[in-house]
Design an enzyme around this catalytic site. Sequence first.
Site, mmCIF file in Angstrom:
data_model
loop_
_atom_site.group_PDB
_atom_site.id
_atom_site.type_symbol
_atom_site.label_atom_id
_atom_site.label_comp_id
_atom_site.label_asym_id
_atom_site.label_seq_id
_atom_site.Cartn_x
_atom_site.Cartn_y
_atom_site.Cartn_z
ATOM 1 N N ARG A 132 0.812 -1.224 0.000
ATOM 2 C CA ARG A 132 0.000 0.000 0.000
ATOM 3 C C ARG A 132 0.844 1.272 0.000
ATOM 4 O O ARG A 132 0.395 2.340 0.430
ATOM 5 C CB ARG A 132 -0.983 0.019 1.175
ATOM 6 C CG ARG A 132 -2.024 -1.088 1.100
ATOM 7 C CD ARG A 132 -3.128 -0.881 2.120
ATOM 8 N NE ARG A 132 -4.165 -1.895 1.946
ATOM 9 C CZ ARG A 132 -4.220 -3.047 2.603
ATOM 10 N NH1 ARG A 132 -3.256 -3.340 3.476
ATOM 11 N NH2 ARG A 132 -5.205 -3.895 2.405
ATOM 12 N N LYS A 154 2.809 10.808 -11.693
ATOM 13 C CA LYS A 154 1.921 9.963 -12.484
ATOM 14 C C LYS A 154 2.608 8.626 -12.748
ATOM 15 O O LYS A 154 3.720 8.585 -13.277
ATOM 16 C CB LYS A 154 1.581 10.622 -13.821
ATOM 17 C CG LYS A 154 0.478 11.647 -13.758
ATOM 18 C CD LYS A 154 0.087 12.060 -15.166
ATOM 19 C CE LYS A 154 -1.068 13.012 -15.172
ATOM 20 N NZ LYS A 154 -1.465 13.388 -16.552
ATOM 21 N N GLU A 196 8.855 16.834 -25.726
ATOM 22 C CA GLU A 196 8.303 17.243 -24.441
ATOM 23 C C GLU A 196 8.935 18.550 -23.954
ATOM 24 O O GLU A 196 8.295 19.324 -23.238
ATOM 25 C CB GLU A 196 8.495 16.134 -23.402
ATOM 26 C CG GLU A 196 7.766 14.835 -23.701
ATOM 27 C CD GLU A 196 6.274 14.886 -23.368
ATOM 28 O OE1 GLU A 196 5.793 15.952 -22.929
ATOM 29 O OE2 GLU A 196 5.607 13.861 -23.553
ATOM 30 N N LYS A 237 7.085 22.202 -15.232
ATOM 31 C CA LYS A 237 6.208 21.125 -14.773
ATOM 32 C C LYS A 237 6.010 21.189 -13.273
ATOM 33 O O LYS A 237 4.897 20.974 -12.770
ATOM 34 C CB LYS A 237 6.759 19.760 -15.173
ATOM 35 C CG LYS A 237 5.813 18.636 -14.768
ATOM 36 C CD LYS A 237 6.029 17.352 -15.503
ATOM 37 C CE LYS A 237 4.915 16.352 -15.183
ATOM 38 N NZ LYS A 237 5.073 15.074 -15.908
ATOM 39 N N GLU A 247 -4.544 16.700 -11.386
ATOM 40 C CA GLU A 247 -5.090 16.998 -12.707
ATOM 41 C C GLU A 247 -6.590 17.288 -12.677
ATOM 42 O O GLU A 247 -7.364 16.795 -13.489
ATOM 43 C CB GLU A 247 -4.789 15.859 -13.692
ATOM 44 C CG GLU A 247 -4.892 16.279 -15.164
ATOM 45 C CD GLU A 247 -4.396 15.203 -16.107
ATOM 46 O OE1 GLU A 247 -3.180 15.158 -16.329
ATOM 47 O OE2 GLU A 247 -5.217 14.430 -16.613
ATOM 48 N N ARG A 251 -3.357 21.237 -14.760
ATOM 49 C CA ARG A 251 -2.339 20.218 -15.036
ATOM 50 C C ARG A 251 -2.635 19.505 -16.359
ATOM 51 O O ARG A 251 -1.730 18.964 -17.002
ATOM 52 C CB ARG A 251 -2.249 19.193 -13.898
ATOM 53 C CG ARG A 251 -1.167 18.151 -14.160
ATOM 54 C CD ARG A 251 -0.823 17.284 -12.968
ATOM 55 N NE ARG A 251 0.177 16.300 -13.335
ATOM 56 C CZ ARG A 251 0.836 15.540 -12.480
ATOM 57 N NH1 ARG A 251 0.611 15.634 -11.188
ATOM 58 N NH2 ARG A 251 1.731 14.662 -12.900
ATOM 59 N N ASN A 255 -0.876 17.779 -21.142
ATOM 60 C CA ASN A 255 -1.254 16.799 -22.155
ATOM 61 C C ASN A 255 -1.344 17.403 -23.556
ATOM 62 O O ASN A 255 -1.909 16.772 -24.461
ATOM 63 C CB ASN A 255 -2.590 16.150 -21.793
ATOM 64 C CG ASN A 255 -2.470 15.235 -20.593
ATOM 65 O OD1 ASN A 255 -1.666 14.319 -20.581
ATOM 66 N ND2 ASN A 255 -3.254 15.508 -19.560
ATOM 67 N N HIS A 258 -1.130 15.187 -26.574
ATOM 68 C CA HIS A 258 -1.263 13.799 -26.160
ATOM 69 C C HIS A 258 -2.588 13.155 -26.586
ATOM 70 O O HIS A 258 -2.646 11.942 -26.750
ATOM 71 C CB HIS A 258 -1.090 13.688 -24.642
ATOM 72 C CG HIS A 258 0.316 13.885 -24.175
ATOM 73 N ND1 HIS A 258 1.034 15.040 -24.423
ATOM 74 C CD2 HIS A 258 1.156 13.079 -23.483
ATOM 75 C CE1 HIS A 258 2.241 14.928 -23.902
ATOM 76 N NE2 HIS A 258 2.340 13.755 -23.330
ATOM 77 N N HIS A 262 -1.633 9.936 -28.276
ATOM 78 C CA HIS A 262 -1.996 8.651 -27.685
ATOM 79 C C HIS A 262 -2.881 7.839 -28.636
ATOM 80 O O HIS A 262 -2.775 6.603 -28.677
ATOM 81 C CB HIS A 262 -2.723 8.860 -26.360
ATOM 82 C CG HIS A 262 -1.810 9.180 -25.218
ATOM 83 N ND1 HIS A 262 -2.269 9.566 -23.978
ATOM 84 C CD2 HIS A 262 -0.460 9.146 -25.110
ATOM 85 C CE1 HIS A 262 -1.237 9.777 -23.167
ATOM 86 N NE2 HIS A 262 -0.133 9.528 -23.834
ATOM 87 N N HIS A 277 6.688 7.374 -28.179
ATOM 88 C CA HIS A 277 5.799 8.326 -27.531
ATOM 89 C C HIS A 277 6.086 9.776 -27.932
ATOM 90 O O HIS A 277 5.168 10.528 -28.284
ATOM 91 C CB HIS A 277 5.896 8.174 -26.018
ATOM 92 C CG HIS A 277 5.065 9.166 -25.267
ATOM 93 N ND1 HIS A 277 3.690 9.197 -25.327
ATOM 94 C CD2 HIS A 277 5.418 10.200 -24.441
ATOM 95 C CE1 HIS A 277 3.225 10.178 -24.575
ATOM 96 N NE2 HIS A 277 4.250 10.794 -24.026
#
Length: 378
Positions: A132, A154, A196, A237, A247, A251, A255, A258, A262, A277
């Site tokens: 956990r 993330k 990026e 960032k 997000e 935030r 993306n 993306h 994606h 990517h």
Amino acid sequence: MTDAALSPQATDGAVVRVALGDRAYDIVIGHGVLREAGARARALGARKVAVVTDENVAKAHLPTALGALADAGLDARAVTVAAGEASKCMSTLAEVTDQLIAARIERGDLVLALGGGVVGDLAGFAAAILRRGVRCLQAPTSLLAQVDSSVGGKTGVNSRYGKNLIGAFHQPSLVLADVDTLDTLPPREFRAGYAEVAKYGLIDDEALFGWLERSWEEIFAGGPARIEAIAASCRSKAAIVARDEHEHGDRALLNLGHTFGHALEADVAYDGSRLVHGEGVAIGMAMAFRFSAALGLCAPDDARRVERHLQAVGLPTSPKAVPGGVSDADTLLEHMRQDKKVSGGRLTFILARGVGRSFVAKDVDADKALAFLKTELA
């Protein structure tokens, strides 16, 4: 940002703070900082460290990491996965967590993610769910990971329905961005990571984008400009993450490119020989600006400026540039409907009113998106 931002401190190295209260951490950027991994892990109170890496990175950098940990008197184990996007899946996650449990990694210990974005996301997620929650130290070895995926917490793996759909927010305790590791990257991977870097200028810092247009050759060659580009990206960032960790707001600006990117990655089944990517992000950013221009949000010259810069560094800017081609517009739109930013079935895009003036556009008309995709593929 201006050229004056290239400070003496930044030429030698930089430390960027991610301000998240009692979960704040540093991004340490510089030459040889991977050799500090042991001392820094010891300072974090760890007794054991499990290094998660991939087969390619292991050959180049695992001995340095293990040596640094051993020199600090730490019990270190290595967990190695296959290189490539295919490892970012539930089955590999299960294998990694089993090995971490077998190594008796406890909550007070550390998982060290040594590699690019795939390893960082995979190892970070394993740390998030192991017992956990076990602490994670990110040691990114690709440009993309150093400026983006290692920062902000993330973590996750891919689903057959799309990218990064299974995961958790799990902030690292420290990020060690050793710029020397970038010297071992294939040129294609470095270019992909640069997408990026350019993204941060396109989001909200036109001055940074202008500096990149003038300085990208120095960045690719190495030296002070490279360190400053990484530091500027991390500062950008870190500021956004500090404002919106999970997000819920701006935030999502991170993306940019993306949603389209994606969808293209999913369309090629994450085949890195066809599209990695950063290349998807480059195409996606160019598409986002062309879509913005088509909607009358920004000038066509802004879209052309973005295309020119990405093409100058050798990045693709059109879906038609994907080797082997891509599916039709309807299929790409269906991929987009699985995007994490979709809310209530409504499409969300990051669009722009100009270079450095991006914004979150919710409830974009699907018919307009489909028409745009058909134009892009014509």
